[in-house]
Design a protein around this motif. Structure first.
Motif, PDB file in Angstrom:
ATOM      1  N   ARG A 763       6.305   7.391   6.544  1.00  0.00           N
ATOM      2  CA  ARG A 763       6.309   6.893   5.164  1.00  0.00           C
ATOM      3  C   ARG A 763       5.913   5.427   5.079  1.00  0.00           C
ATOM      4  O   ARG A 763       5.337   4.988   4.063  1.00  0.00           O
ATOM      5  N   THR A 764       6.174   4.643   6.095  1.00  0.00           N
ATOM      6  CA  THR A 764       5.874   3.214   6.027  1.00  0.00           C
ATOM      7  C   THR A 764       4.497   2.863   6.575  1.00  0.00           C
ATOM      8  O   THR A 764       4.145   1.680   6.659  1.00  0.00           O
ATOM      9  N   PHE A 768      -0.379   5.041   3.921  1.00  0.00           N
ATOM     10  CA  PHE A 768       0.369   6.011   3.118  1.00  0.00           C
ATOM     11  C   PHE A 768      -0.274   6.234   1.755  1.00  0.00           C
ATOM     12  O   PHE A 768      -0.512   7.379   1.351  1.00  0.00           O
ATOM     13  N   VAL A 806       5.569  13.655   4.903  1.00  0.00           N
ATOM     14  CA  VAL A 806       5.875  12.377   5.544  1.00  0.00           C
ATOM     15  C   VAL A 806       7.334  12.322   5.992  1.00  0.00           C
ATOM     16  O   VAL A 806       8.222  12.893   5.371  1.00  0.00           O
ATOM     17  N   ARG A 807       7.542  11.610   7.082  1.00  0.00           N
ATOM     18  CA  ARG A 807       8.861  11.430   7.674  1.00  0.00           C
ATOM     19  C   ARG A 807       8.961  10.007   8.205  1.00  0.00           C
ATOM     20  O   ARG A 807       8.044   9.209   8.017  1.00  0.00           O
ATOM     21  N   GLU A 808      10.053   9.711   8.880  1.00  0.00           N
ATOM     22  CA  GLU A 808      10.166   8.400   9.513  1.00  0.00           C
ATOM     23  C   GLU A 808       9.107   8.229  10.594  1.00  0.00           C
ATOM     24  O   GLU A 808       8.433   7.211  10.682  1.00  0.00           O
ATOM     25  N   GLU A 875      14.457   7.191  -2.130  1.00  0.00           N
ATOM     26  CA  GLU A 875      13.371   7.280  -1.151  1.00  0.00           C
ATOM     27  C   GLU A 875      12.999   5.900  -0.625  1.00  0.00           C
ATOM     28  O   GLU A 875      12.792   5.710   0.582  1.00  0.00           O
ATOM     29  N   TYR A 879      13.660   4.612   3.562  1.00  0.00           N
ATOM     30  CA  TYR A 879      12.616   4.137   4.468  1.00  0.00           C
ATOM     31  C   TYR A 879      12.562   2.611   4.527  1.00  0.00           C
ATOM     32  O   TYR A 879      11.566   2.044   4.987  1.00  0.00           O
TER      33      TYR A 879
END
Length: 952
Positions: A763-764, A768, A806-808, A875, A879
C-alpha cells in the motif's frame, strides 16, 4: 441489476462460504427483563410530490450536506409481468435499457455516470424494475435528459439483443447453476410456494425461454410498460428545487401517455387447502437443506408489521430462536434463517436450514417446526419483542444514511403501497406491535395445515437432477403487449439533441481528523460528521492471517470469530442479547495483515456499545465448547465454498502466488487446519498481538473529539500491554515464484472460473496511485477494459474485474471472471491480452479522465456513511500514512499521468509474470488449454490440498 442482481426470496441467505467477519446480534433468555424502547428517532424521508400531465409522479428531497445527487426511475413492471413462455423477460429487458437511444450511443449511461465519478445500476423484482444513478450534483440535468430519452426512444437492434441475452444466460449459469443453492432459492422455492400466481416463475427465467424471445417482443414490451404514467421519478441530493422542476418539465413532460391500457395482472393466490411437500435433487450440493414456507400477506396488509417483528425474533442474528436452537445448541445446521417476502399481491415467510455435515433434513424439519410451534403456542417475551423492535428501528436509521438509501426506501414503499407516507408510517407500525400480535399472526398463518416443506438433496444415480418448471402459464401473454412503436434508431450526430453541459462542480468535503494517543499508546482518530445520530468505531490490530502459526492457517480468523462468543463475565447468548437490546452491531474479522473489531450503533446507546466492544476485546473467554462450535461452522462453510468454482479459485490463488510464505494459505483456514486449532493457539495469538500500543481506534459519525477521548479512556485507558515485545514478521510475501497454469477439475461445474494472478505492490509503494488508476481502467467498473471486452463486446460473462489486492508487503493482483466451460480458454486469452496491453501502451488522456472521476466519485460516496468514512481513515492509519491523504486523495489521483500508468504496469504487473488458475469441468476445455500451455497442472477437486504450495 446492471450488476444485474435479481431480487429473490432468501437470496441474501445463501451459504456461500466463510464470512469476512463475525457479527453478534441477539436472542434473549426467557428470564431477561425487557429493556426500554430505544430513544433514537428515525427522521422522516421528507420528499415533496408533484404529478405531470402525462401521469408521471415526481418526488424530490434536497440535501445540501452532500456533493451528490441520486436519480431513480421506478417502473411498475416486474417479473410477474413476464409474458407466458417468456419468463425472465423483464430482467432481460432491464439489461437492454442500458443500450442506445435516438440521441445517445450505446453505453452512454456509463459515460454519464462512471466516467464523471458516479455509478448506475438497476434491479428487477417481482413487481418493479428500477433504474438508479448517483452522480456529482453538477451532472443532474444530464441524467434527467438521459432517463427521459431511454423512456421515450430506446434503440435495440438484433446484434445488441442477442449479445445481451447471452450475458443474461451467463448470469443464469453463475447464479443458478454454479451456486450450490441457486436452484433451491432461485427456482424450486418460488415454483413450490406459489400455485397460481406468476410469482412462482423465477425472475431470471430459463435459458430455453430466454432463447425463445425475439426482438419484436422487446419492442412491444417497451411500448407496453415503459411509459410516463407507469413510472415514478425520484430525485434526492444537492440541487435547486426550482431548477429541478424546470428540467423535469423540459425533459419528461413532453413524453406522451399512450392510449393503450396496461395489461391486467392481478392474480389471487388461493388459500392453502392443506400441507404440501416437494423434494428436489441437484448436482453440487455439499450439504442438504430443508425449507418450510407459509403463504402470508402482501406488502400493504395490516399484518405485515407483526410478521416482520416475528421474523426478527425468529432469525435475526445469533440471539435469534433459530440460530440458538439449530446452530448453537443442537448443532444440526450450518446455517439457518428465515425470510419474510412481502410482494405487492402476495407474500410468504420461508424458514430454512442448511444442514451440518452428516445431519439429515428430517432433523432440520423437526427443529424448524418446533420453533414455529413455540411462536404459535407461547407468547414471546417482552424482552424479545423490544429487542426485535430496537434492531428494526436502528436498521431503518442505517438505511437512511445516504441520499440513495432514502430514495430507495421511498421507491419501494411507493411501488408496494402507492402511498408516499408508508415508509415513515412503517416505523410507528413496528413500534406498535405487541406480544399478542406476534402470537396472533403465528397462529393465523404459520400453521401445519398451511405448511409447505421443500427438501433439497444431492443428485445421484438413483435421483437425477430435478428439472425447472417450464411453459408455466401466466396472465399476460405476448399477444397482450402493445404494438411496437416505430423503431427508434440512433440519429446522426448532427441531428441528436444536445446533451446538457455539466454545472459547476460541488466538491466533497472531508472532515478534520482529530489524532491523539492514550497513555497506554493506543492511537485514537476521530472523524466527525453531521447528519443522522449514528456512530461507528473500528479497533484495528497488527494481527492478520500472515501471523498464523506455521501449519495452522485460520488462527487469526478463529480468534476474531471467538471474540463475540463469550468473555470472562458474559456468555455468547448474553452478548448477543445485550447487542440486540441496544440495536447495535458489533463484530470482528481478520485480513492478511490486520484484525478489525467494529461497532455501529445509534448515538444514544453508543457508549454502552463501546463498553461491550471493549469487554469482547480485552476479556475473551475462548471457551473450548465455543471453539468447537466455530470449528464445526467454519468447516461446513468451507465445504460449501469448495463446491463453487469462483471460491475454489479464490482460495487457491494464494498458494500459486506465494507458495509457502505467510500470505499463501487461505485466511479462513482449510479442511485440515481448522480442526487442529486449539484453545491455546487462539489464546496465545490474542495475548501476543492484541495490545493497545499497536492498535488504532477510529471513531466516525455523530461524535466529537472530546466525547471520543472520554469514551476511549473509559473503555481502554487502563488496558496495558502484555509483558515482552510484540512478535515481528518479516517477508510476508516470500520469494518470487515462477508463473504456473493450474486447472482444478470440477466435473459437471455449472461454469468455469478464470483467474490471472501475480504479485502486485504494498500500500505504501510509490506506484500505488498509478496502479490504482490503471487497475480501474483495466477492471474497476462496468466500463472497464476487461468488462467491455468480455461481457459487453462478446457476451461471454456476467462481469469481469481486476483488483490490486494491496497489502503491507507485496499484494496479490487478480483479474477474474466466470464463463461457460466451453469458453474458458478464450476468456483466459482475453484477460492476459488486456493485462499485457496495460504495460505495453500508454492509455490516452481521454481514457484516464473518466477513470479518475470513478475513483474520486467512489471516494465521495464513501464519505456519506459513517462506516465508509471510518474505513477510509482506518486504512490510512493501518499503513502508517498521514491523515492529510484524506483531503489530498482527489489531487493524488488527478496527478497521475498516462506514462506513469504504463510504466507502473510494465514494472510491477507484466503479463508474462501472471499465473492462470481455472476451475471448472476440465473435460470441456483441457485439450485446448494444453495446446497453449503444455505444462498445465491438472488437479482433481477431490485431491485439492490448500495446505500445500503444490495444491496437492
Amino acid at each position: 441489476m446492471k450488476s444485474r442482481l435479481i431480487l429473490s426470496v432468501a437470496a441474501s441467505a445463501l451459504l456461500l462460504g466463510l464470512p469476512a467477519a463475525t457479527v453478534a446480534h441477539a436472542s434473549v433468555p426467557a428470564a431477561a427483563a425487557a429493556p426500554a424502547q430505544a430513544a433514537v428517532e428515525v427522521p422522516p424521508l421528507g420528499f415533496t410530490r408533484r404529478v405531470l400531465d402525462n401521469g408521471m409522479e415526481v418526488y424530490s428531497a434536497r440535501d445540501a450536506s452532500t456533493s451528490n445527487v441520486t436519480v431513480q426511475v421506478w417502473y411498475r413492471v416486474g417479473s410477474k409481468d413476464d409474458p407466458a413462455g417468456r419468463s425472465g423477460f423483464a430482467h432481460l429487458f432491464e439489461h437492454l435499457m442500458f443500450k442506445a437511444t435516438k440521441n445517445m450511443p450505446t453505453e452512454s449511461f456509463d459515460r454519464l455516470t462512471e466516467d464523471v465519478g458516479g455509478m448506475n445500476n438497476a434491479f428487477t423484482a417481482d413487481d418493479v424494475t428500477a433504474y438508479y444513478e448517483v452522480v456529482p450534483a453538477n451532472h443532474l440535468e444530464r441524467i434527467l435528459f438521459a432517463e427521459a430519452d431511454r423512456m421515450g426512444s430506446l434503440v435495440v437492434d438484433e446484434p445488441t439483443f442477442v449479445s445481451e441475452r447471452d450475458v443474461v444466460k451467463e448470469e443464469y449459469r453463475q447464479r443458478i447453476l454454479a451456486s450450490p443453492y441457486g436452484r433451491l432459492f432461485g427456482l424450486f422455492a418460488p415454483q413450490t410456494i406459489y400455485q397460481d400466481h406468476p410469482y412462482r416463475r423465477p425472475g431470471i427465467g430459463s435459458i430455453e425461454e430466454l432463447d425463445s424471445s425475439t426482438l419484436e417482443d422487446v419492442l412491444r414490451f417497451h411500448a407496453t410498460y415503459y411509459r410516463p404514467d407507469n413510472a415514478i421519478l425520484i430525485v434526492a441530493g444537492n440541487f435547486d428545487q426550482a431548477q429541478l422542476d424546470g428540467w423535469v418539465d423540459q425533459y419528461f413532460a413532453p413524453l406522451q401517455r399512450p392510449s393503450t391500457p396496461l395489461p391486467t395482472n392481478a392474480v389471487t393466490e388461493p388459500e392453502p387447502s392443506g400441507p404440501r411437500s416437494a423434494t428436489y435433487h441437484a448436482p453440487n450440493v455439499p450439504l442438504p437443506a430443508v425449507a418450510l414456507a407459509w403463504n402470508t400477506v402482501p406488502y400493504a396488509h395490516e399484518d405485515r408489521a407483526a410478521l416482520t417483528v416475528l421474523d426478527g425474533i425468529l432469525s435475526t442474528g445469533e440471539s435469534s430462536r433459530l440460530y440458538r436452537s439449530l446452530v448453537y445448541q443442537q448443532q444440526i445446521a450450518a446455517q439457518t434463517s428465515s425470510s419474510p417476502d412481502f410482494a405487492q399481491q402476495a407474500g410468504n415467510l420461508t424458514a430454512f436450514a442448511i444442514m451440518a455435515q452428516g445431519q439429515p433434513v428430517e432433523a432440520g424439519k423437526a427443529a424448524l417446526e418446533a420453533e414455529i410451534a413455540r411462536l404459535r403456542d407461547e407468547p414471546v417475551t417482552a424482552a424479545e419483542l423490544a429487542e426485535a423492535k430496537n434492531e428494526l428501528v436502528a436498521n431503518a436509521l442505517r438505511g437512511r444514511e445516504s441520499v440513495e438509501d432514502r430514495a430507495t426506501t421511498l421507491g419501494m414503499a411507493l411501488i408496494m403501497t402507492g402511498d408516499p407516507t408508508a415508509a415513515d408510517r412503517e416505523i410507528a407500525e413496528i413500534q406498535a406491535v405487541t406480544t399478542a400480535d406476534v402470537q396472533r399472526v403465528a397462529q393465523r398463518y404459520l400453521t401445519p395445515q398451511r405448511q409447505i416443506t421443500i427438501n433439497y438433496l444431492p443428485a445421484d444415480e438413483q435421483n437425477p437432477p430435478s428439472v425447472q418448471n417450464m411453459n408455466v402459464d401466466a396472465p399476460v401473454t405476448v399477444a397482450d403487449l402493445a404494438p411496437a412503436r416505430p423503431v427508434a434508431t440512433l440519429l446522426p450526430e448532427a441531428e441528436r439533441a444536445r446533451l446538457p453541459e455539466a454545472g459547476p462542480e460541488v466538491s466533497p468535503a472531508t472532515p478534520t481528523i482529530a489524532d491523539f494517543r492514550l497513555g497506554n499508546g493506543l492511537r485514537v482518530l476521530v472523524a466527525p460528521t453531521e447528519g443522522l445520530p449514528l456512530v461507528s468505531a473500528r479497533l484495528n490490530f497488527d494481527a492478520g492471517s500472515a501471523h498464523d502459526p506455521a501449519g495452522k492457517p485460520g488462527v487469526a480468523a478463529m480468534t476474531a470469530a471467538l471474540l463475540t462468543q463469550g468473555t470472562s463475565s458474559r456468555s455468547a447468548p448474553e452478548i448477543a442479547t445485550a447487542l440486540e437490546q441496544l440495536g447495535a452491531s458489533v463484530g470482528a474479522g481478520s485480513g492478511p495483515d490486520f484484525t478489525n473489531v467494529y461497532a455501529n450503533a445509534p448515538k444514544d446507546v453508543f457508549d454502552e456499545t463501546v463498553a461491550l466492544m471493549a469487554d469482547l476485546v480485552r476479556n475473551p473467554a475462548f471457551a473450548v465448547e465455543e471453539l468447537e462450535r466455530q470449528q464445526s461452522q467454519t468447516l461446513d462453510g468451507l465445504r460449501v465454498a469448495l463446491s463453487q468454482p469462483g471460491s475454489v479459485a479464490g482460495q487457491s490463488v494464494g498458494r500459486v502466488v506465494y507458495g509457502d510464505a505467510p500470505y499463501a494459505a487461505p485466511g479462513g483456514g482449510t479442511l485440515a487446519s481448522v480442526p487442529a486449532i486449539t484453545r491455546d493457539d487462539v489464546a496465545a495469538f490474542h495475548a501476543a498481538l492484541y495490545r493497545p500500543s499497536q492498535a488504532t481506534l477510529v471513531f466516525s459519525g455523530d461524535i466529537d473529539a472530546t466525547e471520543a477521548r472520554a469514551l476511549a479512556e473509559q473503555a481502554f485507558g487502563d488496558w496495558r500491554d502484555p509483558a515482552g515485545a510484540a512478535p515481528t514478521l518479516a517477508d510476508k510475501a516470500g520469494p518470487a515464484l515462477a508463473p504456473r497454469v493450474v486447472v482444478i477439475d470440477q466435473p459437471g461445474a455449472g461454469q468455469a472460473a478464470v483467474v490471472a494472478a501475480m504479485r502486485s505492490v504494498g500500500r505504501t509503494d510509490a506506484d500505488f496511485f498509478p496502479l490504482v488508476l490503471g487497475n480501474t481502467l483495466l477492471g474497476g467498473g462496468f466500463s472497464s477494459r476487461l468488462n467491455q471486452e468480455i461481457r459487453i463486446e462478446r457476451g461471454l460473462s456476467y462481469g469481469a474485474r481486476a483488483g490490486l489486492g494491496v497489502r503491507e508487503d507485496e499484494g496479490a493482483f487478480t483479474a477474474s471472471t466466470q464463463t461457460k466451460n466451453e469458453t474458458a480458454v478464450e476468456v483466459a486469452d482475453l484477460i492476459l491480452a488486456e493485462v499485457a496491453r496495460m504495460g505495453t501502451s500508454e492509455p490516452t488522456p481521454a481514457e484516464l479522465a473518466p477513470r479518475r472521476a470513478t475513483l474520486i466519485g467512489g471516494f465521495g460516496r464513501s464519505l456519506e456513511t459513517v462506516d465508509g468514512l471510518g474505513g477510509l481513515v482506518a486504512e490510512l492509519a493501518l499503513y502508517d500514512l498521514p491523515m492529510s491523504e484524506l483531503a489530498e486523495y482527489a489531487d493524488r489521483v488527478r496527478a497521475v499521468t498516462p506514462a506513469q500508468v504504463q510504466a507502473a504496469f510494465a514494472e510491477h504487473l507484466p503479463a508474462d509474470r501472471a499465473s492462470l488458475v481455472i476451475v471448472g469441468d476440465a473435460s470441456v476445455f483441457i485439450e485446448a488449454l494444453r495446446a497453449k500451455y503444455p505444462n498445465v497442472e491438472v488437479i482433481p477437486l477431490s485431491e485439492l490440498n490448500l495446505d500445500s504450495a503444490a495444491l496437492r
